[in-house]
Motif scaffolding. Structure first.
Motif, short mmCIF file in Angstrom:
data_model
loop_
_atom_site.label_atom_id
_atom_site.label_comp_id
_atom_site.label_asym_id
_atom_site.label_seq_id
_atom_site.Cartn_x
_atom_site.Cartn_y
_atom_site.Cartn_z
N PHE A 331 0.84 -1.20 0.00
CA PHE A 331 0.00 0.00 0.00
C PHE A 331 0.87 1.25 0.00
CE2 PHE A 331 -2.89 3.16 1.95
CZ PHE A 331 -3.97 3.03 1.08
N LEU A 332 0.58 2.16 -0.93
CA LEU A 332 1.22 3.48 -0.97
C LEU A 332 0.32 4.45 -0.22
CD1 LEU A 332 2.58 1.94 -3.38
CD2 LEU A 332 2.80 4.17 -4.50
N LYS A 333 0.80 5.00 0.87
CA LYS A 333 -0.01 5.86 1.73
C LYS A 333 0.49 7.30 1.67
CE LYS A 333 -1.71 6.22 6.49
NZ LYS A 333 -1.65 5.63 7.86
N ASN A 334 -0.33 8.17 1.08
CA ASN A 334 -0.03 9.61 0.99
C ASN A 334 1.36 9.88 0.41
OD1 ASN A 334 -2.53 10.22 2.20
ND2 ASN A 334 -1.63 9.94 4.25
N VAL A 335 1.70 9.16 -0.65
CA VAL A 335 3.06 9.23 -1.20
C VAL A 335 3.20 10.41 -2.16
CG1 VAL A 335 4.70 8.09 -2.74
CG2 VAL A 335 3.62 6.81 -0.88
N SER A 336 4.26 11.18 -1.95
CA SER A 336 4.62 12.28 -2.86
C SER A 336 6.08 12.14 -3.24
CB SER A 336 4.39 13.64 -2.20
OG SER A 336 3.03 13.83 -1.90
N ILE A 337 6.37 12.43 -4.52
CA ILE A 337 7.76 12.38 -5.02
C ILE A 337 8.00 13.60 -5.88
CG2 ILE A 337 9.43 11.12 -6.42
CD1 ILE A 337 7.91 8.62 -5.96
N SER A 338 9.21 14.15 -5.75
CA SER A 338 9.59 15.26 -6.64
C SER A 338 11.08 15.17 -6.95
CB SER A 338 9.27 16.60 -5.98
OG SER A 338 10.00 16.76 -4.78
N TYR A 339 11.43 15.61 -8.17
CA TYR A 339 12.82 15.68 -8.61
C TYR A 339 13.11 17.12 -9.03
CZ TYR A 339 12.63 10.56 -9.14
OH TYR A 339 12.50 9.22 -8.94
N ASN A 340 14.13 17.70 -8.43
CA ASN A 340 14.54 19.06 -8.83
C ASN A 340 13.34 20.02 -8.91
OD1 ASN A 340 17.22 18.13 -9.17
ND2 ASN A 340 16.72 17.42 -11.23
N ASN A 341 12.53 19.98 -7.84
CA ASN A 341 11.35 20.85 -7.71
C ASN A 341 10.23 20.52 -8.71
OD1 ASN A 341 12.57 22.39 -5.63
ND2 ASN A 341 13.68 23.59 -7.16
N LYS A 342 10.35 19.36 -9.39
CA LYS A 342 9.30 18.91 -10.29
C LYS A 342 8.54 17.78 -9.62
CE LYS A 342 8.44 16.78 -14.76
NZ LYS A 342 9.03 16.16 -15.97
N HIS A 343 7.24 17.93 -9.43
CA HIS A 343 6.42 16.93 -8.75
C HIS A 343 6.08 15.77 -9.69
CE1 HIS A 343 5.93 19.38 -5.18
NE2 HIS A 343 5.62 20.42 -5.95
N VAL A 344 6.33 14.55 -9.22
CA VAL A 344 5.99 13.35 -9.99
C VAL A 344 4.68 12.76 -9.48
CG1 VAL A 344 6.76 11.05 -10.70
CG2 VAL A 344 8.43 12.88 -10.39
N PHE A 345 4.60 12.55 -8.16
CA PHE A 345 3.37 12.10 -7.50
C PHE A 345 3.01 13.08 -6.39
CE2 PHE A 345 4.93 7.59 -8.52
CZ PHE A 345 4.26 7.58 -9.73
N GLU A 346 1.72 13.26 -6.16
CA GLU A 346 1.25 14.11 -5.07
C GLU A 346 0.14 13.40 -4.30
OE1 GLU A 346 0.05 17.88 -6.60
OE2 GLU A 346 2.10 18.67 -6.74
N GLU A 347 0.41 13.09 -3.04
CA GLU A 347 -0.59 12.50 -2.14
C GLU A 347 -1.27 11.28 -2.76
OE1 GLU A 347 -1.21 13.49 0.95
OE2 GLU A 347 0.17 15.19 0.91
N VAL A 348 -0.44 10.33 -3.25
CA VAL A 348 -0.98 9.13 -3.89
C VAL A 348 -1.31 8.08 -2.84
CG1 VAL A 348 -0.41 7.17 -5.36
CG2 VAL A 348 0.12 9.48 -6.12
N ASN A 349 -2.52 7.51 -2.93
CA ASN A 349 -2.92 6.37 -2.11
C ASN A 349 -3.31 5.24 -3.04
OD1 ASN A 349 -3.09 7.32 0.91
ND2 ASN A 349 -3.96 8.99 -0.30
N LEU A 350 -2.62 4.12 -2.90
CA LEU A 350 -2.81 3.03 -3.87
C LEU A 350 -2.53 1.70 -3.20
CD1 LEU A 350 -3.27 2.36 -6.91
CD2 LEU A 350 -0.79 2.51 -7.19
N GLY A 351 -3.38 0.70 -3.46
CA GLY A 351 -3.20 -0.62 -2.85
C GLY A 351 -3.06 -1.72 -3.88
N PHE A 352 -2.24 -2.75 -3.54
CA PHE A 352 -2.07 -3.94 -4.38
C PHE A 352 -2.26 -5.16 -3.48
CE2 PHE A 352 0.72 -0.67 -6.20
CZ PHE A 352 0.32 -0.67 -7.53
N GLN A 353 -3.05 -6.13 -3.94
CA GLN A 353 -3.29 -7.36 -3.21
C GLN A 353 -2.65 -8.55 -3.92
OE1 GLN A 353 -4.88 -7.68 -0.21
NE2 GLN A 353 -5.22 -5.47 -0.11
N ARG A 354 -2.10 -9.48 -3.15
CA ARG A 354 -1.52 -10.69 -3.75
C ARG A 354 -2.60 -11.48 -4.47
NH1 ARG A 354 0.24 -14.94 0.82
NH2 ARG A 354 0.59 -16.14 -1.09
N GLY A 355 -2.19 -12.22 -5.49
CA GLY A 355 -3.13 -13.02 -6.26
C GLY A 355 -3.75 -12.28 -7.43
N ASN A 356 -3.37 -11.00 -7.62
CA ASN A 356 -3.93 -10.19 -8.71
C ASN A 356 -2.83 -9.72 -9.67
OD1 ASN A 356 -6.79 -10.04 -7.99
ND2 ASN A 356 -6.08 -8.93 -6.20
#
Length: 543
Positions: A331-356
């Protein structure tokens, strides 16, 4: 920083002490010749006793033999200490680089990293082990010579050493420029390493665009710039050394002027003057060696600074880690990423379950690779966290890399035979498991057509295999590992649709309890996925 690298001498401390003792003995024995010459001139020749001359020459011969044997043993010990020191630093640096965050490594050129491992490590060794032993050798020699000079004539000794303050000032004046030039030289040398590595790696592009002349001009320019720095350092070091040599050469002139007067007046014997001059000449080389050693140390300090930063960033604290055994979800909980002041992800919430099976799509540069780097732990989010089983952050799981297998589009082949590549990173296997993995990835026919079957040796680019065949080796490796998470990053791009379909049928059957994350640009390939996420506008949305 210097003491950090000095610690690498500890495993060879006993050898180092023994080598130092050998140096002391041989250095002291080297002081015998001038004094023996004084005895021959002042005592033996006047008495006319040939037997005494033979005896003292035999003694001198024995001293020469002992010195030769001592120097030979020292050279063997010194070489062993040097190479073991280089080996230990290089292996630790290599291990540290492997653990380093990809974000930092991407800022470095491959040639620069190779230069760190090869040239910088050898330069550090010169500054750590060689410098210390040279200090012992030349220091003992200088002290011994000074003692003998004072024994022969203390007044003459004081007169001949008046140039020492000028030598110190000369060395101090040139030192900042030497240090700065060494830094520029190593940066340019590193750039040249990277240039050749990059061009050889992309030789197909060079051939296809017929850029031979252009690349030759680029190589010539870089080599000339490197030559410029070498010549500049040679000029600075040469100027420093020759000025020092000139100052030192004044000593014998003073000795001959004042000592010759004393010989004429009967205050000093001819043998004593000859011995004094020989000792004074023996003093020059150790002094110049000490100055050169200091220059080498300054160069080593530049390399130490370059290497030390990679050790500092990868200190592991096992107490903060845990080792969970069962994987259920990611699970990605409130994930944000930026490179050199450039935002890639902002407040991402995402889940992955086994078997899928999850498909990930998005435009080039949208952040698909960043998502993979997050899941693998190669990249840390600026904000938020990646959780296993919605409880534990993956950054605190020491064996996280055992939970996933990553198959990428790029070549994942190492130098070695086919079977070694399939088993890479997997410690416990049996022949049947390997056979199954080869079959599941559709490699049987490929291997049977190779000259030495599974024992055929591949280079790191595996030129005897097609891109699709290389990708299937990576799939074999994944089938053998049986990971709870399988990440496929455009790794079917070189496969035909029939082979891709066969692979996914096998993945569905053999890894039915695993989480499969599939990144692709092929719309038709999304039919294998249970859910599809699209990355757009710094968000990840369910399609």
């Amino acid at each position: 920083m210097f003491f950090f690298f000095l610690n690498y001498l500890r495993p060879n401390a006993i050898k180092g002490i023994f080598a130092s003792l050998l140096l002391i003995i041989t250095s002291l024995l080297s002081l015998a010749t001038p004094y023996v010459l004084k005895i021959i001139i002042d005592d033996i020749f006047p008495s006319g006793n040939y037997r005494d001359l033979m005896n003292i020459l035999m003694l001198l011969l024995g001293i020469y033999i002992i010195r030769i044997l001592g120097n030979l043993l020292f050279e063997v010990l010194f070489t062993r200490i040097n190479q073991e020191t280089i080996n230990d630093i290089r292996i630790d640096l290599f291990s540290s680089l492997l653990r380093e965050k990809l974000g930092k490594l991407k800022k470095k050129r491959i040639g620069e990293l190779v230069f760190l491992l090869k040239d910088d490590v050898e330069t550090i060794q010169d500054g750590v082990s060689s410098f210390g032993l040279k200090i012992v050798n030349n220091g003992i020699t200088i002290i011994g010579i000074l003692i003998m000079l004072f024994v022969l004539n203390y007044k003459l000794t004081f007169l001949s050493l008046f140039v020492l303050p000028f030598i110190f000032i000369s060395t101090k004046t040139f030192l900042p420029e030497i240090r700065k030039s060494f830094k520029k030289l190593q940066a340019k040398d590193s750039e040249l390493h990277d240039f050749y590595f990059e061009r050889i790696k992309n030789i197909r592009v060079i051939k296809s665009f017929n850029t031979y002349i252009r690349e030759k001009k680029n190589a010539t320019r870089l080599q000339r710039e490197l030559i410029h720095y070498y010549v500049r350092i040679s000029l600075i070091k040469g100027g420093s050394n020759h000025l020092t040599g000139f100052l030192i050469a004044i000593g014998p002139l003073i000795v001959l002027l004042y000592g010759g007067k004393q010989v004429f007046e009967g205050l000093m014997s001819l043998g004593a003057l000859v011995a004094f001059l020989q000792y004074l000449n023996k003093l020059y080389n150790p002094m110049l060696n000490l100055i050169n050693s200091y220059n080498e140390l300054e160069r080593a300090k530049v390399s130490m600074a370059r290497v030390y930063e990679h050790f500092q960033d990868n200190i592991i604290t096992p107490s903060s880690f845990s080792n969970p055994k069962e994987f259920e979800s990611l699970f990605l909980k409130n994930v944000s990423i930026s490179y050199n002041n450039k935002h890639v992800f902002e407040e991402v919430n995402l889940g992955f379950q086994r078997g899928n099976v999850y498909g990930i799509i998005g435009a080039s540069g949208s952040g698909k690779t960043s998502l993979i780097d997050l899941i693998c732990g190669f990249l840390e989010p600026c904000k938020g966290t990646v959780l296993m089983n919605n409880v534990q952050g993956i950054r605190n799981i020491s064996n996280w890399n055992q939970f996933y297998a990553l198959i990428e589009k790029e070549n994942q082949i190492f130098s070695g035979d086919v079977i070694t590549n399939i088993k890479y990173g997997i410690t416990k296997t049996n022949p049947q498991e390997i056979k199954n993995a080869i079959g599941l990835s559709g490699l049987f026919e490929v291997i049977n057509n190779l000259e030495h079957k599974e024992h055929t040796v591949l280079t790191n680019n595996a030129s005897i295999l097609s891109d699709g065949q290389k990708q299937r080796i990576s799939f074999s490796r994944a089938f053998l590992k049986k990971p709870p998470i399988l990440i496929i990053d455009e790794a079917t791009s070189s496969l035909d649709s029939k082979t891709e379909e066969l692979l996914f049928e096998n993945i569905r059957r053999e890894l039915k309890e695993s989480l499969i994350i599939f990144i692709t640009h092929r719309t038709a390939s999304l039919k294998y996925c249970d859910k599809i996420y699209e990355i757009t506008d710094r968000k990840i949305n369910l399609v």
